[in-house]
Design a protein around this motif. Structure first.
Motif, short mmCIF file in Angstrom:
data_model
loop_
_atom_site.label_atom_id
_atom_site.label_comp_id
_atom_site.label_asym_id
_atom_site.label_seq_id
_atom_site.Cartn_x
_atom_site.Cartn_y
_atom_site.Cartn_z
N VAL A 1 47.68 5.26 39.92
CA VAL A 1 46.60 4.75 39.06
C VAL A 1 45.94 5.91 38.32
N LEU A 2 45.69 7.02 39.03
CA LEU A 2 45.07 8.16 38.36
C LEU A 2 46.04 8.79 37.38
N GLY A 3 47.32 8.49 37.51
CA GLY A 3 48.30 8.97 36.55
C GLY A 3 48.25 8.16 35.27
N ILE A 4 47.75 6.90 35.37
CA ILE A 4 47.66 6.05 34.18
C ILE A 4 46.27 6.19 33.55
N VAL A 5 45.23 6.12 34.39
CA VAL A 5 43.86 6.30 33.87
C VAL A 5 43.18 7.46 34.57
N PRO A 6 43.47 8.70 34.16
CA PRO A 6 42.91 9.86 34.86
C PRO A 6 41.46 10.13 34.46
N GLN A 7 40.97 9.45 33.42
CA GLN A 7 39.69 9.84 32.86
C GLN A 7 38.52 9.83 33.85
N PRO A 8 38.40 8.80 34.73
CA PRO A 8 37.24 8.82 35.65
C PRO A 8 37.19 10.09 36.50
N LEU A 9 38.35 10.49 37.04
CA LEU A 9 38.36 11.69 37.88
C LEU A 9 38.06 12.94 37.05
N ILE A 10 38.62 13.01 35.84
CA ILE A 10 38.36 14.16 34.98
C ILE A 10 36.87 14.24 34.66
N ASP A 11 36.28 13.06 34.35
CA ASP A 11 34.85 13.03 34.06
C ASP A 11 34.03 13.49 35.26
N LEU A 12 34.44 13.02 36.44
CA LEU A 12 33.71 13.40 37.65
C LEU A 12 33.75 14.91 37.84
#
Lengths: 201, 483
Positions: B461-472
């Motif tokens: 999932v983080l491979g498809i939508v990594p943005q939340p983790l990057i933002d964090l």
């Protein structure tokens, strides 16, 4: 430094050196350990002369009182093979002497350098009545209370780890369990076998 | 005299963890071997409450206590949470493995929690002395964990190597720190940074100290030329411990770099940047090339760790906020991948059999398609192939390096990850295209299946939508540095 303190310093220093030589030359390991106790004691005396009374007392209490006594027990209980320990003393002596000499030269160079000479110059003598035990204690339990507690946790880890790594029941030792002993039933002990009665001829 | 009680609220998670682990240590004495599961359950509960305290205490800005020795900023909270979750997964994955190997003991869990406490102390350290004490707490617990299987000669050897080399590294680090103290006159990191920035400190002594500090840090992270302990420790320790060694301590090492190099020695960035470039280049080269020659899966992953840590350093050495955030992202991604990889080795092992050879993976798809698919995802992510978190981790680190103007380094890193892709893809080939050597069925516990599924799902999932983790990561770093 007054003449009297020079005299005391020389006495402590000479006994310290003599005891240190004794540690490595004594034939009996128990004597060597006792010489080490003497060396520590004189070291503590030197510290006392420098007004570092906390370090001095800690050295006597911790090293002389606890560590060395433990060490003596170990020396007495383990059967140390003296002949093997002494083996190669003369062979390694030149190297040891060389390293020792090098250290002496280096220390002389450091102590006689300009930076070292100016180190103590700017320091004001401690006011009378200041106890460094009290100062150390105040710092340790107020400003440094967090690192102090962390050090305590590390000691706890050391205890847990030492017990976890060494405590185990030996498989070859025989032991009894009283709880099981009292619970034993006759049926566990004897077996009654049905046999045909045999007649005497 | 008066004693002002320090402001304790930011330290509640640590205090609770220490209290809980001491209680578990005592409780464990009264729990019989057949009910040892209780110890495990209590430990998981303790971690859960610690995490809850951490999340509830989040205030969005930096708090410090104990006279400034302890700092609780957004970066610290995020990193602590990652470490707690990682340790919780380690406990869950290793349950059955430990039961069959006599490791299912209270000491295993207590030592794990001690190590976690050390990690948390390091993450929140704002004072050289505290940082060092946290490091020793972690190292000693880890050393005991590695040696816990004391009848295994290889585990003892690994523990011995780790102990001696860790002591050496601590010595180097302390020597470096004493130089910095001599030059700046303070052990508090912000004061050290101020003293360096003001130019009052002697630059020769500072650089001299810096060399030793970087050497000590490199050892803890396990990068070339201080990597010698990594393969032996990974291979020799029980896999449950390897799983731990390869995950949570990496979080601590990252925090260590951030606090010491960026926090205290930030004004010297041009000096440590060039040192880190050498270390990173050597790590990526040696790690990837040596991993190809390995037949032991744990050893192969150990060399792959070395190369991953080289990549992590790329983010730090770019010297920008975006670079630090990308390094943090990489670290979180690596922890997830490593948990998955070693977790799967644990699950494929059974009583008296370690699935730690590459051979053991042959034809895994025929024996268990679920596990084979999970391993496939982990390997794809480690290789940095798209639709996995590993791809975005590499991408963000490389773009940070590109922004720092080191194009040659980016080209080199991409070439190295191409070499690395070979041995990750080889694992996939073994699983899907070879015939199984071993025919015995795999026993799978339900909780393991679910957890490894979650783990792989996170990677996907983080491979498809990594943005939340990057933002964090961006937010944590941004608010903590110059906040």
């Amino acid at each position: 430094m007054t003449d009297f303190s020079v005299l005391i310093f020389s006495a402590f220093a000479l006994v310290l050196l003599g005891a240190a030589v004794g540690v490595i030359t004594a034939r009996n390991p128990v004597h060597a350990a006792l010489f080490l106790v003497l060396a520590f004691f004189n070291g503590a005396g030197l510290w006392m002369m420098l007004e570092a009374e906390f370090l001095s007392i800690a050295l006597v209490l911790v090293y002389v009182g606890a560590v060395m006594v433990l060490f003596l027990f170990v020396v007495m209980m383990l059967n140390v093979d003296l002949a093997r320990l002494r083996e190669g003393f003369w062979k390694h002596l030149p190297l040891g002497l060389g390293v020792g000499l090098l250290m002496v030269v280096e220390m002389v160079l450091v102590v006689s350098s300009k930076q070292f000479a100016s180190l103590g110059a700017g320091m004001a003598p401690a006011a009378p009545g200041v106890s460094n035990t009290r100062e150390l204690g105040l710092l340790l339990y107020t400003d440094y209370v967090y690192p102090f507690e962390l050090a305590a946790v590390i000691l706890l880890v050391a205890i847990v780890a030492a017990i976890a790594l060494t405590l185990r029941r030996r498989k070859d030792s025989r032991y009894m369990d009283p709880a099981q002993q009292v619970r034993v039933k006759a049926a566990d002990r004897i077996r009654i076998v049905a046999m045909r009665a045999e007649k005497d001829r | 005299m008066t004693f002002a009680t320090p402001y304790l609220a930011p330290v509640y998670p640590e205090i609770f963890l220490l209290t809980a682990l001491s209680a578990i240590l005592m409780l464990d004495l009264f729990i019989s071997d057949s009910k040892r599961f209780l110890t495990y359950a209590y430990s998981q509960l303790a971690l859960l409450v610690t995490a809850a305290l951490l999340v509830m205490g989040a205030s969005g800005h930096a708090l410090s206590t104990f006279g400034g020795m302890f700092i609780d900023d957004p970066m610290a909270r995020t990193l602590k949470l990652v470490a707690i979750v990682a340790v919780s997964f380690v406990m869950a994955y290793s349950r059955t493995y430990n039961q069959s190997r006599g490791l299912f003991r209270g000491e295993f869990y207590v030592l794990l929690m001690f190590a976690l406490l050390g990690i948390m102390v390091m993450i929140s350290a704002n004072h050289f002395l505290v940082l060092y004490l946290g490091l020793e707490l972690l190292s000693l617990s880890m050393c005991a964990l590695i040696a816990l299987q004391r009848d295994s000669a290889r585990a003892s050897e690994a523990a011995m190597k780790y102990f001696v080399l860790a002591a050496l590294a601590s010595g180097l680090l302390l020597y470096g720190l004493s130089m910095l103290y001599g030059a700046t006159g303070s052990l508090f990191m912000p004061m050290v940074a101020n003293a360096i920035a003001s130019g009052a400190a002697d630059p020769a002594i500072l650089v001299f100290g810096l060399v030793f500090v970087v050497a000590g840090l490199s050892f803890k992270l396990g990068v070339v030329p201080f990597h010698m302990w990594v393969p032996d420790v990974y291979e020799g320790s029980p896999t449950a411990v390897t799983l731990f060694v390869s995950t949570a301590p990496k979080v601590a090492a990252f925090a260590f770099f951030m606090r010491l190099l960026v926090g205290a020695l930030g004004p010297m960035v041009s000096d440590w940047q060039s040192m880190l470039v050498i270390v990173a280049v050597l790590s990526m080269l040696l790690g990837n090339v040596t991993a190809i020659a390995q037949t032991n899966l744990k050893r192969m992953l150990a060399y792959s760790t070395i190369s991953h840590m080289g990549f992590l350093l790329l983010g730090i050495l770019s010297g920008s906020l975006a670079g630090y955030a990308s390094a943090m992202f990489y670290m979180v991604a690596y922890v997830m991948m490593s948990l998955g990889a070693f977790g799967l080795i644990l699950m494929l092992s059974r009583d008296g059999f370690e699935a730690d050879q590459l051979e053991d993976l042959k034809g895994l798809n025929k024996r268990s398609p679920w596990y084979a698919f999970m391993m496939l995802l982990v390997m794809i992510s480690m290789a940095g192939i798209p639709v996995s978190v590993g791809f975005f981790a590499k991408l963000s680190v490389l773009s940070a390096v590109l922004d720092a103007g080191m194009t040659w380094l980016v080209v080199f890193a991409v070439m190295m990850s191409l070499i690395g892709a070979f041995y990750y893809l080889r694992v996939i080939k073994l699983m899907y295209m070879d015939e199984p050597v071993e025919e015995s069925p795999l026993v799978a516990e339900t909780d393991h299946r679910v957890l490894i599924g979650l783990n792989a799902l996170a990677i996907l999932v983080l491979g498809i939508v990594p943005q939340p983790l990057i933002d964090l990561c961006m937010a944590s770093i941004g608010q903590s540095l110059r906040g």
